[in-house]
Enzyme design. Structure first.
Site, short mmCIF file in Angstrom:
data_model
loop_
_atom_site.label_atom_id
_atom_site.label_comp_id
_atom_site.label_asym_id
_atom_site.label_seq_id
_atom_site.Cartn_x
_atom_site.Cartn_y
_atom_site.Cartn_z
N SER A 24 41.61 22.69 9.09
CA SER A 24 41.75 23.48 10.31
C SER A 24 40.91 22.83 11.38
O SER A 24 39.78 22.43 11.13
CB SER A 24 41.25 24.92 10.10
OG SER A 24 42.25 25.71 9.52
N GLU A 36 39.85 25.44 30.07
CA GLU A 36 40.74 26.61 30.12
C GLU A 36 41.93 26.52 29.16
O GLU A 36 43.01 27.03 29.46
CB GLU A 36 41.25 26.86 31.55
CG GLU A 36 40.09 27.27 32.47
CD GLU A 36 40.54 27.99 33.71
OE1 GLU A 36 41.44 28.82 33.59
OE2 GLU A 36 39.96 27.74 34.77
N SER A 37 41.75 25.87 28.04
CA SER A 37 42.87 25.65 27.12
C SER A 37 42.34 25.31 25.73
O SER A 37 41.14 25.19 25.53
CB SER A 37 43.73 24.47 27.60
OG SER A 37 43.64 24.27 28.97
N HIS A 64 46.44 23.60 11.96
CA HIS A 64 46.20 24.05 10.59
C HIS A 64 47.19 23.32 9.69
O HIS A 64 48.38 23.29 10.00
CB HIS A 64 46.41 25.56 10.45
CG HIS A 64 45.53 26.37 11.35
ND1 HIS A 64 44.19 26.54 11.11
CD2 HIS A 64 45.79 27.03 12.49
CE1 HIS A 64 43.65 27.28 12.06
NE2 HIS A 64 44.61 27.59 12.92
N CYS A 87 46.22 25.53 30.73
CA CYS A 87 46.17 26.31 31.96
C CYS A 87 47.22 25.73 32.91
O CYS A 87 47.30 24.52 33.08
CB CYS A 87 44.78 26.14 32.56
SG CYS A 87 44.60 26.91 34.15
#
Lengths: 134, 134
Positions: B61, B68-69, B74, B89
């Site tokens: 993982s 902003e992102s 996984h 964003c």
């Protein structure tokens, strides 16, 4: 081609859109980090990593990695909005590896924290396997 | 109630399902971490945090927080599967805050790394605002 006897997903991904949230809560890195940790714990998840960031002038991004899963939050205080994702490993495949995480407990705590006026919740099955692969 | 003059999203969320991946690549934490960092850089994103975890007996993982992102991965080597999320964003709201991140550059690098035989890509607009809120 035979019938598809069964269909199971590896992951369950909950996509939350929270509008009209508490503006102070949206810009509070400490409050968000605490809420994410608590929500992971209450959902029965084991935290294995985390990363948080406060933006200038406003907004917070946070991700908590829980066993084979994650919770992420991005906030836009100027629009009263939070984007929340809760990705959990399904318990119906490889039960020995799974953690019996209950995502609804995680998102209840998060909603309680942000106090949205309106919201949407979508559930996406990730890693859908069919028939003999399961 | 007037016409909805415009509709803009705060975030763009790309959901990638990668099947039939290179099994070694799926279980290689170092390779995945490197690929995620490179893909963020090539997309023009600034990394502000990261967390990775290797599971026992297998699976990785990883989350990289970019401005902003985030990018999350996984993997389930036993099923040849990787779940990839790229949340960016949008540049069409608050351009002064945005980072002009190009998510297609990020997922091209990730696909190149995992070499899936089949895949799906969905794009979800997050934080959709209408009319006078924009």
């Amino acid at each position: 081609m035979g019938l598809v006897r069964q269909m199971k997903e590896l992951g369950k991904h909950i996509i939350l859109e929270l509008f009209g949230c508490d503006v102070k809560a949206l810009d509070d890195l400490k409050g968000i980090a605490e809420t994410m940790r608590k929500s992971a714990e209450e959902a029965g998840a084991r935290i294995v990593g985390e990363a948080f960031h406060k933006f200038n002038p406003q907004g917070v991004s946070g991700v908590v990695i829980i066993a084979e899963s994650h919770i992420s939050i991005h906030t836009w205080p100027e629009f009263g909005y939070a984007a929340v994702d809760i990705f959990t490993c399904s318990t119906n495949v490889n039960p020995s590896n799974s953690t019996n995480v209950n995502p609804s407990k995680a998102y209840k705590r998060i909603i309680e924290y942000f106090k949205p006026k309106t919201m949407s919740l979508m559930e996406v099955k990730r890693g859908l396997l069919m028939g003999d692969k399961i």
